[in-house]
Design a protein around this motif. Structure first.
Motif, PDB file in Angstrom:
ATOM      1  N   PHE A  97       0.039   5.163  -2.818  1.00 41.78           N
ATOM      2  CA  PHE A  97       0.766   4.847  -4.042  1.00 41.78           C
ATOM      3  C   PHE A  97       0.163   5.726  -5.126  1.00 41.78           C
ATOM      4  O   PHE A  97      -1.029   6.029  -5.093  1.00 41.78           O
ATOM      5  CB  PHE A  97       0.638   3.351  -4.376  1.00 41.78           C
ATOM      6  N   GLU A  98       0.987   6.136  -6.074  1.00 45.06           N
ATOM      7  CA  GLU A  98       0.527   7.126  -7.048  1.00 45.06           C
ATOM      8  C   GLU A  98      -0.288   6.522  -8.189  1.00 45.06           C
ATOM      9  O   GLU A  98      -1.324   7.055  -8.570  1.00 45.06           O
ATOM     10  CB  GLU A  98       1.738   7.889  -7.590  1.00 45.06           C
TER      11      GLU A  98
ATOM     12  N   MET B 205       2.532  -7.485  -0.943  1.00 49.88           N
ATOM     13  CA  MET B 205       1.152  -7.365  -0.488  1.00 49.88           C
ATOM     14  C   MET B 205       1.071  -6.262   0.562  1.00 49.88           C
ATOM     15  O   MET B 205       1.804  -6.300   1.552  1.00 49.88           O
ATOM     16  CB  MET B 205       0.650  -8.688   0.095  1.00 49.88           C
ATOM     17  N   VAL B 206       0.200  -5.274   0.320  1.00 49.31           N
ATOM     18  CA  VAL B 206       0.144  -4.111   1.209  1.00 49.31           C
ATOM     19  C   VAL B 206      -1.229  -3.869   1.824  1.00 49.31           C
ATOM     20  O   VAL B 206      -1.353  -3.069   2.744  1.00 49.31           O
ATOM     21  CB  VAL B 206       0.602  -2.825   0.478  1.00 49.31           C
ATOM     22  N   ALA B 207      -2.268  -4.535   1.313  1.00 50.22           N
ATOM     23  CA  ALA B 207      -3.614  -4.296   1.855  1.00 50.22           C
ATOM     24  C   ALA B 207      -4.537  -5.445   1.486  1.00 50.22           C
ATOM     25  O   ALA B 207      -4.273  -6.187   0.541  1.00 50.22           O
ATOM     26  CB  ALA B 207      -4.177  -2.980   1.324  1.00 50.22           C
ATOM     27  N   ARG B 208      -5.605  -5.556   2.265  1.00 47.09           N
ATOM     28  CA  ARG B 208      -6.676  -6.521   2.002  1.00 47.09           C
ATOM     29  C   ARG B 208      -7.995  -5.765   2.070  1.00 47.09           C
ATOM     30  O   ARG B 208      -8.132  -4.815   2.832  1.00 47.09           O
ATOM     31  CB  ARG B 208      -6.719  -7.605   3.071  1.00 47.09           C
ATOM     32  N   SER B 209      -8.951  -6.242   1.308  1.00 44.82           N
ATOM     33  CA  SER B 209     -10.276  -5.647   1.334  1.00 44.82           C
ATOM     34  C   SER B 209     -11.245  -6.720   0.874  1.00 44.82           C
ATOM     35  O   SER B 209     -10.870  -7.881   0.725  1.00 44.82           O
ATOM     36  CB  SER B 209     -10.318  -4.423   0.408  1.00 44.82           C
TER      37      SER B 209
ATOM     38  N   PHE C 145      -1.267  -5.465  -4.271  1.00 41.16           N
ATOM     39  CA  PHE C 145       0.180  -5.612  -4.404  1.00 41.16           C
ATOM     40  C   PHE C 145       0.742  -4.274  -4.829  1.00 41.16           C
ATOM     41  O   PHE C 145       0.110  -3.548  -5.609  1.00 41.16           O
ATOM     42  CB  PHE C 145       0.514  -6.662  -5.471  1.00 41.16           C
ATOM     43  N   ALA C 146       1.931  -3.929  -4.312  1.00 40.75           N
ATOM     44  CA  ALA C 146       2.504  -2.624  -4.622  1.00 40.75           C
ATOM     45  C   ALA C 146       3.956  -2.740  -5.048  1.00 40.75           C
ATOM     46  O   ALA C 146       4.656  -3.690  -4.689  1.00 40.75           O
ATOM     47  CB  ALA C 146       2.399  -1.713  -3.412  1.00 40.75           C
ATOM     48  N   TRP C 147       4.357  -1.734  -5.841  1.00 37.94           N
ATOM     49  CA  TRP C 147       5.729  -1.593  -6.301  1.00 37.94           C
ATOM     50  C   TRP C 147       6.135  -0.148  -6.086  1.00 37.94           C
ATOM     51  O   TRP C 147       5.360   0.764  -6.324  1.00 37.94           O
ATOM     52  CB  TRP C 147       5.834  -1.898  -7.799  1.00 37.94           C
ATOM     53  N   THR C 148       7.350   0.050  -5.602  1.00 39.69           N
ATOM     54  CA  THR C 148       7.904   1.400  -5.470  1.00 39.69           C
ATOM     55  C   THR C 148       9.267   1.395  -6.136  1.00 39.69           C
ATOM     56  O   THR C 148       9.909   0.351  -6.274  1.00 39.69           O
ATOM     57  CB  THR C 148       8.039   1.809  -3.992  1.00 39.69           C
TER      58      THR C 148
END
Length: 169
Positions: A87-88, A147-151, A165-168
């Motif tokens: 993601f940018e 939700m795109v990743a966990r860490s 969390f991501a938005w495109t």
């Protein structure tokens, strides 16, 4: 009848003390009982007025939400820091003073930061939140975040889970 101006604008060096106190209040409210007390104090104390003054003067993207003449919240954002996520842009922080939460101001601040990132050519975006911070995770879900990743992140001896969390467009 009086009207109160609500404005989202880039932070100025003169806002540094108000951003620092907003950070202090918001973090105490958000992370009490989640981040161990001594660690939370260290994190808050590192971000005093001088730190914010330096960040703003160096050109960090910090926007403030001003209600009347009071800084009610801030967002700090820029390029995505996690190379593994494609993601940018990234919102690094978005916080409101507790008395301004639940009034739609967070949505306004989020929308302004996202718009600024998009106008800079950063079309997709990610934000991280601690999993135990139910207010934040619900906020980002409500805004359409996927939700795109966990860490995890260490806070002193304690390791806490976080989600991205991501938005495109």
């Amino acid at each position: 009848m009086s009207t109160t101006l609500i404005e989202v604008r880039p932070a100025k060096a003169a806002d540094a003390a108000a951003v620092a106190s907003t950070h202090d209040e918001a973090w105490r409210s958000a992370y009490q009982g989640i981040i161990p007390g001594a660690e939370l104090e260290k994190l808050i104390n590192r971000r005093g007025p001088q730190w914010w003054d330096s960040a703003i003067r160096k050109g960090s993207r910090v926007s403030v939400l001003v209600f009347g003449d009071k800084v009610a919240g801030y967002a700090n954002y820029g390029r995505n820091r996690a190379r593994s996520l494609h993601f940018e842009g990234e919102i690094y922080e978005l916080y409101l003073r507790p008395e301004f939460q639940g009034l739609g101001f967070g949505r306004r601040l989020f929308t302004a930061a996202r718009r600024d990132l998009m106008q800079s050519g950063l079309k997709s975006m990610v934000v991280w939140a601690l999993s135990d911070n139910d207010t934040a995770t619900e906020f980002y879900r409500t805004l359409g975040g996927r939700m795109v990743a966990r860490s995890s992140e260490k806070f002193g001896p304690k390791s806490l889970d976080k989600v991205a969390f991501a938005w495109t467009n």
